[in-house]
Each structure stands twice: as C-alpha cells, then as structure tokens.
Design an enzyme around this catalytic site. Sequence first.
Site, PDB file in Angstrom:
ATOM      1  N   LYS A 128       4.443   0.837  -5.712  1.00  0.00           N
ATOM      2  CA  LYS A 128       5.631   0.888  -6.425  1.00  0.00           C
ATOM      3  C   LYS A 128       6.854  -0.103  -6.009  1.00  0.00           C
ATOM      4  O   LYS A 128       7.838  -0.209  -6.713  1.00  0.00           O
ATOM      5  CB  LYS A 128       6.162   2.438  -6.519  1.00  0.00           C
ATOM      6  CG  LYS A 128       5.180   3.397  -7.267  1.00  0.00           C
ATOM      7  CD  LYS A 128       5.684   3.168  -8.795  1.00  0.00           C
ATOM      8  CE  LYS A 128       4.884   3.569  -9.823  1.00  0.00           C
ATOM      9  NZ  LYS A 128       3.617   2.456 -10.098  1.00  0.00           N
ATOM     10  N   HIS A 149      -5.789  -6.173 -14.234  1.00  0.00           N
ATOM     11  CA  HIS A 149      -6.667  -5.252 -13.697  1.00  0.00           C
ATOM     12  C   HIS A 149      -6.810  -4.029 -14.764  1.00  0.00           C
ATOM     13  O   HIS A 149      -5.606  -3.577 -14.909  1.00  0.00           O
ATOM     14  CB  HIS A 149      -6.478  -4.889 -12.173  1.00  0.00           C
ATOM     15  CG  HIS A 149      -7.222  -5.836 -11.205  1.00  0.00           C
ATOM     16  ND1 HIS A 149      -8.066  -5.491 -10.137  1.00  0.00           N
ATOM     17  CD2 HIS A 149      -6.761  -6.741 -11.154  1.00  0.00           C
ATOM     18  CE1 HIS A 149      -8.381  -6.561  -9.652  1.00  0.00           C
ATOM     19  NE2 HIS A 149      -7.583  -7.335  -9.897  1.00  0.00           N
ATOM     20  N   TYR A 162      -9.376   2.885  -4.000  1.00  0.00           N
ATOM     21  CA  TYR A 162      -8.546   3.670  -3.298  1.00  0.00           C
ATOM     22  C   TYR A 162      -9.730   4.844  -2.849  1.00  0.00           C
ATOM     23  O   TYR A 162     -10.337   5.723  -3.734  1.00  0.00           O
ATOM     24  CB  TYR A 162      -7.637   4.451  -4.439  1.00  0.00           C
ATOM     25  CG  TYR A 162      -6.563   3.534  -4.393  1.00  0.00           C
ATOM     26  CD1 TYR A 162      -6.723   2.257  -5.310  1.00  0.00           C
ATOM     27  CD2 TYR A 162      -5.368   3.531  -3.691  1.00  0.00           C
ATOM     28  CE1 TYR A 162      -5.528   1.504  -5.581  1.00  0.00           C
ATOM     29  CE2 TYR A 162      -4.425   2.816  -4.039  1.00  0.00           C
ATOM     30  CZ  TYR A 162      -4.360   1.958  -4.856  1.00  0.00           C
ATOM     31  OH  TYR A 162      -3.353   0.867  -5.203  1.00  0.00           O
ATOM     32  N   PRO A 199       3.236   2.495   0.420  1.00  0.00           N
ATOM     33  CA  PRO A 199       2.738   1.475  -0.447  1.00  0.00           C
ATOM     34  C   PRO A 199       1.323   1.850  -1.233  1.00  0.00           C
ATOM     35  O   PRO A 199       0.814   1.249  -2.267  1.00  0.00           O
ATOM     36  CB  PRO A 199       2.119   0.461   0.356  1.00  0.00           C
ATOM     37  CG  PRO A 199       1.967   0.740   1.526  1.00  0.00           C
ATOM     38  CD  PRO A 199       2.911   2.077   1.696  1.00  0.00           C
ATOM     39  N   TYR A 229       0.679   4.890 -12.342  1.00  0.00           N
ATOM     40  CA  TYR A 229       0.225   3.252 -11.444  1.00  0.00           C
ATOM     41  C   TYR A 229       0.484   2.300 -12.384  1.00  0.00           C
ATOM     42  O   TYR A 229       1.145   1.546 -11.798  1.00  0.00           O
ATOM     43  CB  TYR A 229      -1.215   3.504 -11.293  1.00  0.00           C
ATOM     44  CG  TYR A 229      -1.872   2.548 -10.403  1.00  0.00           C
ATOM     45  CD1 TYR A 229      -1.777   2.813  -8.926  1.00  0.00           C
ATOM     46  CD2 TYR A 229      -2.126   1.278 -10.655  1.00  0.00           C
ATOM     47  CE1 TYR A 229      -2.365   2.115  -7.939  1.00  0.00           C
ATOM     48  CE2 TYR A 229      -2.407   0.538  -9.526  1.00  0.00           C
ATOM     49  CZ  TYR A 229      -2.459   0.683  -8.288  1.00  0.00           C
ATOM     50  OH  TYR A 229      -2.925   0.019  -7.461  1.00  0.00           O
TER      51      TYR A 229
HETATM   52  C1  LIG Z   1       1.933  -4.314   3.161  1.00  0.00           C
HETATM   53  C2  LIG Z   1       2.692  -4.176   1.830  1.00  0.00           C
HETATM   54  C3  LIG Z   1       2.156  -3.898   0.831  1.00  0.00           C
HETATM   55  C4  LIG Z   1       2.947  -3.739  -0.393  1.00  0.00           C
HETATM   56  N1  LIG Z   1       2.273  -3.442  -1.734  1.00  0.00           N
HETATM   57  C5  LIG Z   1       3.221  -3.528  -2.875  1.00  0.00           C
HETATM   58  C6  LIG Z   1       2.455  -3.396  -4.397  1.00  0.00           C
HETATM   59  O1  LIG Z   1       1.336  -3.818  -4.336  1.00  0.00           O
HETATM   60  N2  LIG Z   1       3.232  -3.075  -5.134  1.00  0.00           N
HETATM   61  C7  LIG Z   1       4.667  -3.250  -5.280  1.00  0.00           C
HETATM   62  O2  LIG Z   1       5.349  -3.062  -6.180  1.00  0.00           O
HETATM   63  N3  LIG Z   1       5.244  -3.272  -4.047  1.00  0.00           N
HETATM   64  C8  LIG Z   1       4.561  -3.347  -2.743  1.00  0.00           C
HETATM   65  N4  LIG Z   1       5.265  -3.410  -1.559  1.00  0.00           N
HETATM   66  C9  LIG Z   1       6.638  -3.092  -1.533  1.00  0.00           C
HETATM   67  C10 LIG Z   1       7.293  -4.622  -1.904  1.00  0.00           C
HETATM   68  O3  LIG Z   1       6.761  -5.497  -1.062  1.00  0.00           O
HETATM   69  C11 LIG Z   1       8.810  -4.223  -1.463  1.00  0.00           C
HETATM   70  O4  LIG Z   1       9.347  -3.125  -1.983  1.00  0.00           O
HETATM   71  C12 LIG Z   1       9.466  -5.344  -1.906  1.00  0.00           C
HETATM   72  O5  LIG Z   1       9.552  -6.574  -1.062  1.00  0.00           O
HETATM   73  C13 LIG Z   1      11.082  -4.822  -2.283  1.00  0.00           C
HETATM   74  O6  LIG Z   1      11.970  -6.144  -2.639  1.00  0.00           O
HETATM   75  P1  LIG Z   1      13.406  -6.270  -2.195  1.00  0.00           P
HETATM   76  O7  LIG Z   1      13.894  -7.533  -3.051  1.00  0.00           O
HETATM   77  O8  LIG Z   1      14.220  -5.085  -2.680  1.00  0.00           O
HETATM   78  O9  LIG Z   1      13.467  -6.553  -0.789  1.00  0.00           O
HETATM   79  P2  LIG Z   1      12.685  -7.666   0.262  1.00  0.00           P
HETATM   80  O10 LIG Z   1      11.612  -8.083  -0.528  1.00  0.00           O
HETATM   81  O11 LIG Z   1      12.896  -6.896   1.589  1.00  0.00           O
HETATM   82  O12 LIG Z   1      13.865  -8.635   0.196  1.00  0.00           O
HETATM   83  C14 LIG Z   1      15.091  -8.665   0.998  1.00  0.00           C
HETATM   84  C15 LIG Z   1      15.573 -10.158   1.426  1.00  0.00           C
HETATM   85  O13 LIG Z   1      16.976 -10.033   1.825  1.00  0.00           O
HETATM   86  C16 LIG Z   1      16.936 -10.790   3.109  1.00  0.00           C
HETATM   87  N5  LIG Z   1      18.249 -10.164   3.873  1.00  0.00           N
HETATM   88  C17 LIG Z   1      18.009  -9.229   4.632  1.00  0.00           C
HETATM   89  N6  LIG Z   1      19.085  -8.713   5.543  1.00  0.00           N
HETATM   90  C18 LIG Z   1      19.875  -9.909   5.064  1.00  0.00           C
HETATM   91  C19 LIG Z   1      21.204 -10.358   5.392  1.00  0.00           C
HETATM   92  N7  LIG Z   1      22.030  -9.306   6.177  1.00  0.00           N
HETATM   93  N8  LIG Z   1      21.879 -11.367   4.874  1.00  0.00           N
HETATM   94  C20 LIG Z   1      21.015 -12.169   4.029  1.00  0.00           C
HETATM   95  N9  LIG Z   1      19.828 -12.000   3.722  1.00  0.00           N
HETATM   96  C21 LIG Z   1      19.456 -10.779   4.163  1.00  0.00           C
HETATM   97  C22 LIG Z   1      15.623 -11.042   3.508  1.00  0.00           C
HETATM   98  O14 LIG Z   1      15.349 -12.041   4.348  1.00  0.00           O
HETATM   99  C23 LIG Z   1      14.882 -10.891   2.430  1.00  0.00           C
HETATM  100  O15 LIG Z   1      14.361 -11.839   1.901  1.00  0.00           O
HETATM  101  C24 LIG Z   1       4.219  -3.486  -0.346  1.00  0.00           C
HETATM  102  C25 LIG Z   1       4.774  -3.927   0.789  1.00  0.00           C
HETATM  103  C26 LIG Z   1       4.128  -3.998   1.892  1.00  0.00           C
HETATM  104  C27 LIG Z   1       4.848  -4.378   3.303  1.00  0.00           C
END
Ligand SMILES: Cc1cc2nc3c(=O)[nH]c(=O)nc-3n(C[C@H](O)[C@H](O)[C@H](O)COP(=O)(O)OP(=O)(O)OC[C@H]3O[C@@H](n4cnc5c(N)ncnc54)[C@H](O)[C@@H]3O)c2cc1C
Length: 390
Positions: A296, A75, A203, A292, A384
Amino acid sequence: MNAAVRTQVAIVGAGPAGLVLSHLLAEAGIASVVIDSRSREEIESTIRAGILEQGTVDLLAGIPGSRVHSVGSRHDGIELRFDGAGHRIDFTGLAGRSVWLFPQHEALRDLIAARVASGQDLRFGWTATAIEGADGERPRVIATDDAGGALAIEADFVVGADGSRSVVRRAISGSHDGFFREYPFGWFGILCEAPPSADELIYSNSPDGFALISQRSPTVQRMYFQCDPDADADAMSDAQIWDALQTRVPGHALIEGPIFQRDVLRLRSFVARTLRQGRLAIVGDAAHTVPPTGAKGMNLAVADVVLLARALEELLLRSDAHLIDAWADAALDRIWKAQHFSWWMTSMLHVAPGATEFDRRRQLGELRTVASSEAGRTYLAEGYTGWPLG
Ligand SMILES: Cc1cc2nc3c(=O)[nH]c(=O)nc-3n(C[C@H](O)[C@H](O)[C@H](O)COP(=O)(O)OP(=O)(O)OC[C@H]3O[C@@H](n4cnc5c(N)ncnc54)[C@H](O)[C@@H]3O)c2cc1C
C-alpha cells in the site's frame, strides 16, 4: 553560493509522492520546484515497491513517455497459501480490478524524464534542513548541497514528500507525534537471477512464518521471508536462504538461482497526528508508514497527492480554501483504511514470536474463512487492488 527562488509550490522529495504531485500541479498550470537530497542515479536505482493498484497505474499511464503498460505486467489475482495448499484470489472476477507489477524505480525514471523533458525545475543533491515562516503566507524551504551551497525556496505552499524521516513533518508537528506500531518480525528480502517460480504472487503462511514469492522479470525474481527484525542480512548463506524460503512455501517448489541483493526490512505502522498546518502539508511516507504486506505505501502516497493537487488548484488558482481545509480528513479516511488492511494482511499471514497453539489454530481458521467464502475473498481483492482514487 547562496541562491533564492520563488515558486507557487515547493516540494521536498523526488520520490513517488513528490514527483506525481509536481506532475499533477504542472497539468493544472501551477509551478513547482522539487528538490531531493539524493542524486538522480541513486533515486533511479533504489529497489522498493513493485505492486501498483489499478488507480495508480491509470494515473501513471497518463504521464508522457510512461512505460507502465509496456514494462509492467498485469496481475489478475494472487495465490493465498496455507496448510500446504494454494487458494486463488481472483481480483478481476471479485473486484473488477487488477494490480500491476512495475518496479517503483522504473516509475520514478519515467516521472523524472517527463519533468526534465518539459523543462520544469527539479534539483538533485539538495537537502532541506529547515522550514522558515511556517505560520505565515510565504513559507520557505532552506536547503544545502554537498558543495556548501545554500538555497532558499519561497513558496505559496510547501509540501513535505520527504519520506519517513521527514524534515517538513518536524516543522508541522514534531518528528514522532503520531500513532505508531512496531511488529516483532521483519522481512528478509532477496533479488535473484532465476525464472519465475509462479505466474502470480504467492502469499504463504506456514508454521515457520510468512513468505512472499514475487516476480520482477522473466529472469529476475523478488522474494521475502519472515525473519527476526534484528537479523544480519549477510549472516546467512545462499543455501540457508533458499531453505528458509522453501520451508515457508510448503508444497510449492521454488526455482533457485544466484542471489545478488539481500536486505532486512523492519515492519512498522505510523500515522502522523497532523498532516497539514497552514501552508505546509506532508504526504506519502512522511505522513504515514505501512508494513509492506498489503503493498500500500506507494499507492497511498499517490492517493494523498491526487487529493492535495485538487485542493492546491482551488487554493492557488481560485483563492478557495474549502478543499485544503478538508484535505487532511479526506486523506486520513483512506490512510486508516490502508493501515487496517496492511495490519490485517500482516497479522493474518505472519507467525508472531511466542504464538501459542491456540493462536496458530485461530489463524488457520481465519485463513480458511477468507479463502472459502466469496465475501472473504472479495474483501481481500477490494483492499489489495485499491479503492477508487479521490
Ligand atoms: C521492500 C519494500 C517493498 C515495498 N513494496 C511496496 C509495494 O509493493 N507497493 C507499494 O505501494 N508500496 C510498497 N513499498 C512502500 C513504498 O516504497 C513507499 O511507500 C514509497 O516509496 C513512498 O513514497 P514517498 O514519495 O512518500 O517517499 P520516498 O520514496 O521515501 O521518497 C522520499 C524522497 O525524499 C528525499 N528526501 C528525504 N529527506 C530529504 C530532505 N531533507 N531534503 C531533500 N530530500 C529529502 C529522499 O531522498 C527520497 O527520494 C515498499 C517499500 C519497501 C521498502
């Protein structure tokens, strides 16, 4: 059954942060064990992020078997909509970069497949319950599974990539020690079967609040509208949902279709006070949360681990601690920029409960300033599409 394993880096969490880190470490010749409490099927089917910065996409594209370019779509801009009219923000023209729509669970499918194909240690269904030896040279992750098994992973370094309820964060600084903000509104999100209502993301700010019109595929669309954070997702009929969406995007007709998923998301900002202590670090949502609106969260998780992988390479392969000692400050530099950008987009586009006529007119003044000035549009485009990684 009790088991113990030894590795160089123990990673708790197989989300974007944990899996990208394990990939970067493997490339550098560093062994890691990744555990996640969820099953592979659950991880690969949870719908979350969709918009990836150029730097995140370039990194994912280097992973064997990555489908980011074949399944994802580029995009080159978005539409900023207010006062009933649309204003295009031309990312490539203004910032020389684009974003990509590639659902997070598709990226995770690629990352998991690559790790499994290369025979690296990735264990599903294991929940970390405690970190032992946090102050020493050999920290241990203690984990259990549903069958009552226990696992101890001893490592040179432990990384908490375990999301917003992080167990590793608790071992570093206590669960809630940090900087926190809760917004007085949430997002009502839907997935529906319909063709795209627009070629690019919209947006939209309206007197009734914010809406985001996003795309998933030629037949499935993702849309959000501002709602009460305590709203019950099941309390609205499909007709009420379409009405709420349409009134928040005045002047642009949305293409409706059957809604097959709906959820309400609370909007929060958080940064943990301490990101690293000795041989423990937290990354991604374990270290910070953003609303969101700026897209980011996942991108920031990737940026954290790009820096951390380099620091761990120096520490574990060359016994040089200067990068790991500087890592938290380097990561926080981007984290706070992203916090500001996410807060700015959120407050510029949403209508806060109790907003006065002054607030409303000031907000429209801000939107007009951004849309009508090249400097304003460039500021939005740079934030962005994301600042350069590392
Ligand atoms: C509706 C929505 C839209 C979004 N849109 C965007 C977007 O467009 N662009 C963007 O960059 N971000 C977006 N985000 C944010 C993004 O999804 C998160 O920031 C991202 O998932 C973070 O990744 P992470 O690996 O840090 O954590 P997570 O994806 O939360 O992964 C953490 C993992 O740890 C595991 N876990 C937790 N506790 C334990 C434990 N005690 N033992 C073992 N495993 C454990 C969980 O099962 C999980 O699989 C969005 C979020 C939402 C909810």
